[in-house]
Design an enzyme around this catalytic site. Structure first.
Site, mmCIF file in Angstrom:
data_model
loop_
_atom_site.group_PDB
_atom_site.id
_atom_site.type_symbol
_atom_site.label_atom_id
_atom_site.label_comp_id
_atom_site.label_asym_id
_atom_site.label_seq_id
_atom_site.Cartn_x
_atom_site.Cartn_y
_atom_site.Cartn_z
ATOM 1 N N CYS A 388 43.779 44.184 25.399
ATOM 2 C CA CYS A 388 42.819 45.241 25.043
ATOM 3 C C CYS A 388 43.618 46.298 24.268
ATOM 4 O O CYS A 388 44.603 46.842 24.793
ATOM 5 C CB CYS A 388 42.248 45.821 26.333
ATOM 6 S SG CYS A 388 41.469 47.432 26.186
ATOM 7 N N CYS A 391 44.146 49.734 25.867
ATOM 8 C CA CYS A 391 45.082 49.671 26.994
ATOM 9 C C CYS A 391 46.502 49.451 26.473
ATOM 10 O O CYS A 391 47.469 49.980 27.024
ATOM 11 C CB CYS A 391 44.722 48.527 27.947
ATOM 12 S SG CYS A 391 43.014 48.542 28.481
HETATM 13 P P1 FAD Z 1 44.656 45.555 39.066
HETATM 14 O O1 FAD Z 1 44.812 47.001 38.805
HETATM 15 O O2 FAD Z 1 44.540 44.630 37.900
HETATM 16 O O3 FAD Z 1 45.904 45.117 39.941
HETATM 17 C C1 FAD Z 1 46.213 43.751 40.170
HETATM 18 C C2 FAD Z 1 46.831 43.648 41.551
HETATM 19 O O4 FAD Z 1 48.030 44.400 41.581
HETATM 20 C C3 FAD Z 1 45.945 44.253 42.646
HETATM 21 O O5 FAD Z 1 45.032 43.324 43.160
HETATM 22 C C4 FAD Z 1 46.970 44.676 43.657
HETATM 23 O O6 FAD Z 1 47.376 43.608 44.462
HETATM 24 C C5 FAD Z 1 48.141 45.086 42.825
HETATM 25 N N1 FAD Z 1 48.146 46.526 42.535
HETATM 26 C C6 FAD Z 1 47.144 47.319 42.077
HETATM 27 N N2 FAD Z 1 47.558 48.568 41.907
HETATM 28 C C7 FAD Z 1 48.860 48.586 42.264
HETATM 29 C C8 FAD Z 1 49.837 49.585 42.300
HETATM 30 N N3 FAD Z 1 49.587 50.838 41.896
HETATM 31 N N4 FAD Z 1 51.065 49.253 42.765
HETATM 32 C C9 FAD Z 1 51.357 47.998 43.159
HETATM 33 N N5 FAD Z 1 50.476 47.000 43.125
HETATM 34 C C10 FAD Z 1 49.244 47.285 42.681
HETATM 35 N N6 FAD Z 1 41.790 49.329 32.267
HETATM 36 C C11 FAD Z 1 41.003 50.333 31.785
HETATM 37 O O7 FAD Z 1 39.810 50.381 32.071
HETATM 38 N N7 FAD Z 1 41.544 51.312 30.977
HETATM 39 C C12 FAD Z 1 42.854 51.307 30.618
HETATM 40 O O8 FAD Z 1 43.306 52.183 29.865
HETATM 41 C C13 FAD Z 1 43.695 50.258 31.108
HETATM 42 N N8 FAD Z 1 44.999 50.187 30.763
HETATM 43 C C14 FAD Z 1 45.746 49.123 31.172
HETATM 44 C C15 FAD Z 1 47.075 49.015 30.753
HETATM 45 C C16 FAD Z 1 47.832 47.921 31.128
HETATM 46 C C17 FAD Z 1 49.258 47.821 30.655
HETATM 47 C C18 FAD Z 1 47.257 46.881 31.942
HETATM 48 C C19 FAD Z 1 48.058 45.679 32.313
HETATM 49 C C20 FAD Z 1 45.947 47.008 32.370
HETATM 50 C C21 FAD Z 1 45.183 48.106 32.001
HETATM 51 N N9 FAD Z 1 43.870 48.240 32.428
HETATM 52 C C22 FAD Z 1 43.098 49.265 31.951
HETATM 53 C C23 FAD Z 1 43.313 47.325 33.433
HETATM 54 C C24 FAD Z 1 43.462 47.900 34.860
HETATM 55 O O9 FAD Z 1 44.771 48.366 35.093
HETATM 56 C C25 FAD Z 1 43.169 46.836 35.928
HETATM 57 O O10 FAD Z 1 43.983 45.721 35.689
HETATM 58 C C26 FAD Z 1 41.715 46.398 35.956
HETATM 59 O O11 FAD Z 1 40.869 47.497 36.111
HETATM 60 C C27 FAD Z 1 41.459 45.416 37.128
HETATM 61 O O12 FAD Z 1 41.743 46.059 38.342
HETATM 62 P P2 FAD Z 1 41.896 45.307 39.731
HETATM 63 O O13 FAD Z 1 41.288 46.171 40.774
HETATM 64 O O14 FAD Z 1 41.422 43.920 39.626
HETATM 65 O O15 FAD Z 1 43.463 45.301 40.059
#
Ligand code: FAD
Length: 462
Positions: A388, A391
């Site tokens: 994205c 992001c």
């Molecule tokens: P995710 O946040 O994808 O996390 C995956 C897994 O990692 C979780 O299930 C948990 O086990 C673990 N985890 C979660 N948080 C933490 C933590 N803080 N420390 C350690 N482990 C953790 N989305 C947007 O809407 N706007 C953005 O600007 C954006 N920027 C992004 C930038 C990057 C580099 C990436 C990789 C992703 C970005 N995203 C953004 C996506 C967002 O971060 C999440 O990946 C998405 O919302 C899905 O969230 P999720 O709840 O499935 O878990």
């Protein structure tokens, strides 16, 4: 619904049908996010007060200035690790680069930054872009220093793989017009990025499982315990590395919860706080204790960047340093504001002590620092695999900003040549590094402020 269900389950589980769940939603997210932070002498409440009332408003003002709002970035660099990046194609992931006439000439053209004499040496000075900016009326001594800087290769200091901003693919982006917020980038593509970061770049052996990793099956409490006993057993530097990445991850997720797409009509979009989204990520019960730990990591990241800013103050205090855009009055005002902010930061009473890092046996410390640097560089390269663009933009900016903070904290040149008392002409930062450093810190500072907003919003919810 989930929260209600949890409450009901708690009642059933407790075996006391008449009792109420003991905590408010705010307590479930924040009760462990208080007091002292691990490996530091600082507490959360001191940071909250300092950030929310003294720093945040001034920092926002600075980041709205021309110098800081335009960031040059190459969003077209291929992913160096795998080929099958699916561009998510969502409208909210699009990044609108600047038209060439939107960016002030003083920012675009290196030659505008130097005196006539220095311009004659432009070949050698070309790389003086690195400097951020140099005064037009350079003294002879300073001009010599400029050339010394430009010839100097600082690659061994860098924690990030920076974009080649001379590449035709690199474009200026107005950060104010492309804010970090909810984009809808999620699911396996986003998980893959986070997974590669944690699994392959955070010093973790494969046998140790991360709690709640959506890409690993059959996890339970025992994995969580193994994970934290592994983490506690690590040396302080490697533990810090994990916590920095986790803090950055938490910050990104706070932002997307605070600027969530709440409503969309054909006329307009409404962005704002999505409490449920925040709870799902940070509520202590919903995340089996992980959410509050992640918020603490965010504070740790804050402290690291704060300390770097306090340490680099003498670099910005040099009389010849400008935040050059070509608008003399505005540039001077901006420099004053920047110094005011940095002095405020310097006055923070509980700074992180980076001297505890990479201490001990010289050879081992050197090797550890090199590992730390290479792992972080790898993470900066992984940002080119984010599917994205919005992001990717903010991911690149924030890793470059954190990488710059680490460069400041651990640069030998800064340690050797820039004691708190005086400036050094050997240490330097490029404009890209300066813009990313302050914007990255601005993101973490905004997250801390947003936590106060969420705390208030959750106050009366059970
Ligand atoms: P995710 O946040 O994808 O996390 C995956 C897994 O990692 C979780 O299930 C948990 O086990 C673990 N985890 C979660 N948080 C933490 C933590 N803080 N420390 C350690 N482990 C953790 N989305 C947007 O809407 N706007 C953005 O600007 C954006 N920027 C992004 C930038 C990057 C580099 C990436 C990789 C992703 C970005 N995203 C953004 C996506 C967002 O971060 C999440 O990946 C998405 O919302 C899905 O969230 P999720 O709840 O499935 O878990």
């Amino acid at each position: 619904f989930l929260i209600g269900l949890l409450g009901a389950l708690w009642l059933l589980g407790s075996g006391h049908g008449e009792q109420q769940p003991p905590e408010t939603a705010a307590q479930r997210c924040f009760c462990q996010v208080s007091g002292y932070l691990d490996d530091c002498t600082c507490d959360v409440e001191t940071i909250d007060r300092f950030n929310n009332y003294r720093l945040f408003p001034r920092l926002q003002k600075l980041l709205e200035s021309d110098y800081f709002r335009y960031y040059k970035v190459n969003l077209k660099r291929p992913c160096p690790f795998w080929n099958d990046i699916s561009q998510c194609g969502r409208r909210d992931c699009a990044v609108k680069p600047c038209q060439s006439d939107e960016v002030p000439v003083g920012i675009k053209s290196a030659s505008y930054k130097y005196s006539e004499e220095a311009n004659n040496l432009i070949e050698e000075c070309e790389q003086a872009e690195r400097l951020g900016a140099v005064d037009e009326s350079l003294s002879e001594e300073t001009q010599k220093a400029v050339l010394q800087w430009t010839k100097h290769d600082d690659s061994s200091d860098n924690f990030c793989e920076a974009d080649d901003i001379q590449s035709p693919d690199a474009e200026y982006v107005d950060l104010l017009l492309n804010p970090e917020r909810y984009t809808g980038y999620k699911g396996p593509d986003a998980w893959k990025i986070w997974n590669v970061i944690y699994e392959e770049n955070c010093f973790k052996p494969q046998t140790i499982k991360r709690p709640l990793n959506p890409l690993a099956s059959g996890q339970g409490k025992s994995e969580e315990n193994t994970f934290y006993s592994w983490l506690e057993g690590l040396c302080v530097e490697k533990r810090a590395f994990y916590r920095l990445i986790s803090g950055l991850h938490a910050s990104i997720n706070v932002h997307l919860s605070a600027r969530y797409l709440l409503q969309e009509t054909w006329l307009e979009k409404k962005w704002g706080h999505n409490i449920t989204e925040f709870q799902q990520r940070f509520d202590g019960i919903l995340t089996e204790g992980e959410g509050p730990r992640r918020l603490k990591n965010l504070y740790f990241l804050y402290l690291i960047e704060l300390r770097a800013l306090s340490k680099v103050l003498p670099f910005f205090e040099r009389p010849d340093f400008q935040l050059f855009t070509g608008n003399k009055i505005q540039d001077e005002e901006n420099k004053m504001l920047l110094l005011e902010i940095l002095h405020e930061i310097k006055s923070f009473p509980l700074h992180f002590d980076e001297n505890s890092f990479f201490a001990g046996d010289k050879k081992e410390a050197h090797k550890l620092k090199e590992d730390f640097r290479l792992h972080f560089r790898n993470i900066s390269r992984i940002m080119d695999c984010v599917g994205c663009f919005k992001c990717r933009l903010w991911g690149k900016l924030q890793t470059q900003g954190l990488g710059t903070a680490l460069k400041i904290l651990f640069s030998e040149k800064l340690i050797a040549n820039m004691p708190e008392s005086g400036p050094s002409y050997e240490f330097h930062l490029t404009r890209q590094e300066i813009v990313s450093l302050f914007n990255a810190f601005g993101r973490i500072s905004t997250s801390v402020k947003e936590l106060e907003n969420f705390r208030n919003l959750l106050q009366n919810i059970h």
